[in-house]
Scaffold this active site. Structure first.
Site, short mmCIF file in Angstrom:
data_model
loop_
_atom_site.label_atom_id
_atom_site.label_comp_id
_atom_site.label_asym_id
_atom_site.label_seq_id
_atom_site.Cartn_x
_atom_site.Cartn_y
_atom_site.Cartn_z
N LYS A 179 0.85 -1.19 0.00
CA LYS A 179 0.00 0.00 0.00
C LYS A 179 0.88 1.23 0.00
CE LYS A 179 -3.67 2.40 2.38
NZ LYS A 179 -4.75 2.31 3.36
N LYS B 288 -2.09 -1.49 -3.98
CA LYS B 288 -2.96 -0.33 -3.90
C LYS B 288 -2.14 0.95 -3.93
CE LYS B 288 -6.12 1.76 -0.68
NZ LYS B 288 -6.53 1.82 0.69
#
Ligand code: PBG
Length: 336
Positions: free
Chosen positions: A204, A258
């Site tokens: 992330k 992400k």
């Protein structure tokens, strides 16, 4: 793959032969997108029979819990297997210790119970991070201007356990603290939730593309500073592989990259190196970008929606979290 040694050259080899009409293109297509590939993120809020549009995410609203059975039925009808819940927490419930995060009756836990009761076939995924409950807007507990790792992991464990207790199927730690996967896995095993799986937000990045999401969950005004001490530097790729290896070794069942579209190289590398179930999150800013351009008439919405989603499959992902989920599923079903 390089061109085969046995491949003829022009004019015997005319690649356009396999593009002459839609049916032959269908036959040789390498990747497919179906509603089964989609995870639908849904924002929930308190109140009754209401939906509140999010201005930076055209077409997306926060929904009250009594409306979730209808959304779950819609997902099921469209063949979308999974809904991921994100709560818009009342600002009065945000504290320094984030205790609302593991309240068995918090908004998210009530939403999980409601969906599982209404449509048990729908897989319910959660988000594990403290930001919706934190007076500072951070994913971790803040003290003296620092995001504390180990104290945060203890809080995340309580949060994960409370989600499992109300029937969540997939826990999604999105906090980027160290050691949280092992800690969450261990409590799940200990408390009899060995079938609850973990989809770790392993890679992330500290991204500008989360802006509209922070509006949607009401974390924008709360956030002090940035998330650069826990989320990853967008310049790094090897580090993403280390995070995935680490999370798998701690017991993650699936991994996520992400944001999505600016990180397709990471998706491909992850799938090639690990061969585990791999997901991408087409985040709020990616959605907002495409929607805004479409609303201005600058892009063809349906075309770029499907093109952006098939890109994840091509890059090796098994599925994608996307705010387009119901819209994309409808279009995909209409094409069969
Ligand atoms: C919370 C969380 C965020 C997103 C998912 N979970 C925001 C953040 O880390 O600041 C972003 C999703 C999106 O932008 O659509 N930890």
């Amino acid at each position: 793959m390089a061109r085969s040694e046995n491949q003829a050259s022009f004019p015997a080899y005319r690649p356009r032969r396999l593009r002459t009409q839609p049916t032959i293109r269908d036959m040789v297509r390498e990747n497919t997108l179906t509603p089964m590939d989609l995870i639908w993120p849904v924002f929930v809020m308190d109140g009754q029979d209401a939906a509140q549009p999010i201005s930076s995410m055209p077409g997306i609203s926060r929904h009250t819990i009594d409306r979730l059975p209808a959304l779950a039925a819609q997902a099921h009808g469209l063949g979308i297997p999974c809904i991921c819940i994100f709560p818009y927490t009342n600002p009065g419930l945000k504290t320094q210790d984030c205790a609302e995060a593991w309240n068995p009756d918090n908004l998210s836990n009530r939403a999980i119970r409601t969906i599982k009761a209404a449509t048990p076939e729908i897989i319910v995924m959660t988000d594990i991070a403290l930001d919706p409950y934190n007076i500072n807007g951070h994913d971790g507990i803040v003290r003296g201007g620092k995001i504390l790792n180990d104290e945060t992991v203890e809080a995340l464990v309580k949060m994960g356990e409370s989600q499992a207790q109300v029937g969540a199927n997939i826990l999604g730690p999105s906090d980027m603290m160290d050691g949280r996967i092992a800690a969450i896995r261990s409590i799940l095993e200990k408390k009899g939730f060995s079938d609850v799986s973990i989809l770790s937000y392993s890679a992330k990045y500290a991204s500008g593309f989360y802006g509209p999401f922070r509006d949607a969950v009401g974390a924008t005004s709360a956030l002090t500073g940035d998330k650069n001490t826990y989320q990853m530097d967008p310049a790094n790729s090897d580090e993403a592989m280390r995070m995935i290896a680490r999370d798998l070794s701690e017991g993650a069942d699936m991994v996520m990259i992400k944001p999505g579209m600016p990180y397709l190289d990471i998706c491909r590398r992850a799938k090639t190196e690990f061969q585990v179930p791999t997901f991408a999150y087409q985040v709020s800013g990616e959605y907002a970008m495409l929607k805004a351009a479409a609303q201005n008439g600058w892009l063809n919405e349906e075309q770029v929606m499907l093109e952006s989603l098939i890109a994840f499959k091509r890059a090796g992902c098994d599925g994608v979290l996307t705010y387009f989920a119901p819209q994309a599923a409808e279009v995909l079903l209409s094409k069969i």
